[in-house]
Design an enzyme around this catalytic site. Sequence first.
Site, PDB file in Angstrom:
ATOM      1  N   LYS A 170      33.366  48.497  50.000  1.00  0.00           N
ATOM      2  CA  LYS A 170      33.144  47.406  49.158  1.00  0.00           C
ATOM      3  C   LYS A 170      31.746  47.202  49.401  1.00  0.00           C
ATOM      4  CE  LYS A 170      32.773  43.585  49.304  1.00  0.00           C
ATOM      5  NZ  LYS A 170      31.723  42.795  48.777  1.00  0.00           N
ATOM      6  N   GLY A 201      33.460  43.907  44.118  1.00  0.00           N
ATOM      7  CA  GLY A 201      34.157  42.690  44.450  1.00  0.00           C
ATOM      8  C   GLY A 201      33.408  41.792  45.315  1.00  0.00           C
ATOM      9  N   PRO A 204      35.401  37.450  49.981  1.00  0.00           N
ATOM     10  CA  PRO A 204      36.475  36.783  50.366  1.00  0.00           C
ATOM     11  C   PRO A 204      37.668  37.316  49.744  1.00  0.00           C
ATOM     12  CG  PRO A 204      34.845  35.286  49.864  1.00  0.00           C
ATOM     13  CD  PRO A 204      34.086  36.448  49.239  1.00  0.00           C
ATOM     14  N   GLU A 245      27.406  45.404  62.486  1.00  0.00           N
ATOM     15  CA  GLU A 245      25.912  45.406  62.573  1.00  0.00           C
ATOM     16  C   GLU A 245      25.583  43.902  61.909  1.00  0.00           C
ATOM     17  OE1 GLU A 245      22.356  44.808  61.856  1.00  0.00           O
ATOM     18  OE2 GLU A 245      22.431  46.471  60.471  1.00  0.00           O
ATOM     19  N   CYS A 279      17.280  42.525  58.749  1.00  0.00           N
ATOM     20  CA  CYS A 279      17.939  41.692  60.145  1.00  0.00           C
ATOM     21  C   CYS A 279      17.184  42.172  61.445  1.00  0.00           C
ATOM     22  CB  CYS A 279      19.545  42.471  60.157  1.00  0.00           C
ATOM     23  SG  CYS A 279      19.757  44.117  60.016  1.00  0.00           S
ATOM     24  N   GLU A 371      18.385  32.928  62.242  1.00  0.00           N
ATOM     25  CA  GLU A 371      18.061  33.859  61.516  1.00  0.00           C
ATOM     26  C   GLU A 371      17.600  33.436  60.135  1.00  0.00           C
ATOM     27  OE1 GLU A 371      19.035  38.464  60.719  1.00  0.00           O
ATOM     28  OE2 GLU A 371      20.814  36.918  60.279  1.00  0.00           O
TER      29      GLU A 371
END
Length: 464
Positions: A170, A201, A204, A245, A279, A371
Amino acid sequence: MKAHDGMYIGGAWGPARGRELIAVVNPADEQVIGHVPAGTAEDVDAAVRAARSAFPGWAATPPGERAARIGALRDVLAARKDEIARTVTAELGSPPPLSQAVHAGLPLLVAGSYAELAASYSFEERLGNSTVLLEPVGVVGAITPWNYPLHQIVAKVAPALAAGCTVVLKPAEDTPLTAQLFAEAVHEAGLPAGVFNLVTGLGPVAGQALAEHEGVDLVSFTGSTAVGRRIGATAGAAVKRVALELGGKSANVILPGADLAKAVNVGVANVMSNSGQTCSAWTRMLVDAERYEEAVALAAAAVAKYVPGERLGPLVNAAQRARVRGYIEQGVAEGARLVAGGPEAPRGRGYYVSPTVFADVTPGMTVAQEEIFGPVLCVLRYEDVEDALRIANGTVYGLAGAVWAADDAEAAAFARRMDTGQVDINGGRFNPLAPFGGYKRSGVGRELGPHGFAEYLQTKSLQF
């Protein structure tokens, strides 16, 4: 851009179960470039069932044959490298040179590394009177982010396939076209039907359905810590494995005696790469008090080279732009000194943010703790080495970092005391075989190389 109007399930493209569509927007000009289906729980169920059906045969496939299929996939991706780079530029806004070198190039290295690893890995060993077997964990639900759309797919799918697992992917809703290109490459490489499946998609809906599905044995997720917590809780309730991660607030520690100009320039380049949407970016630069103002001036000069719309791309969407600009405004409100950039929009169209440098940042400020995920660098002052270590370790994150010193031994001694998963010493080069992952709230598990491969294996012992 080319977009499929269905899902890739069981080795073929087929219609989605629902009628809703997701618009894909080019963040550089805010124009819609395509639509993909918004997958439903029914789509996810069909994909998991296909992966479940394909698992026994793929798990029983000799590792050398699996390696050959992954090698073929790598070759198809290489042949379509230019198309991949153009697609990433269109849906993420990445400048073309970065799309070519990193977004299209890095996944080739990672896929190749797993083709080699699958062919040479020892899946059993003798311990006393036992034979220990390493077997594929089963069906993997892979949920990937938008910031490195192909790399994150390959970093999950390649080791899972190499281990003998089957996969349902996904991808992020902002960058689904790259995922569709990957599915096309899987098909062209001749992987068996059902070994890899794609459901586009919303998180949620489709993401949650994938994390909750009883037919999924492991969920591998890359994204925010907030979403990772929810996925971890869902998986924990079902007693299924997770690899997470998550976020980061990495420190770039410049010790006294280090090459200041090099450390600052490399540090700025690290933060500005991919418009700060990384990240592991070194978003906190720590400098000793004696050289602090010199470092601030060097950082401001280096940032000036990152012109929005040229060397610096846009952020991925309007919400992300608003979020980053909000953090910049909060930094100013909390007393940080703005030495470059600011919250004002640098261009009329596109989700651009000015490359920004804050000085006089204290460890407790919001911009030093949370972040931001944009082109924003915070420069912090420390008094001595112990103070630098306290500041470096003083967040809830621990994903990456860097240390610069007069010699590698001094830098490594400091790095060993950092609470983080990966540290670059005096500009050490990226290694696609080194484990990548975090301490604390930066995640659970590792990606890349043999450590990333091990995430998709489970252990059985036979006693004789």
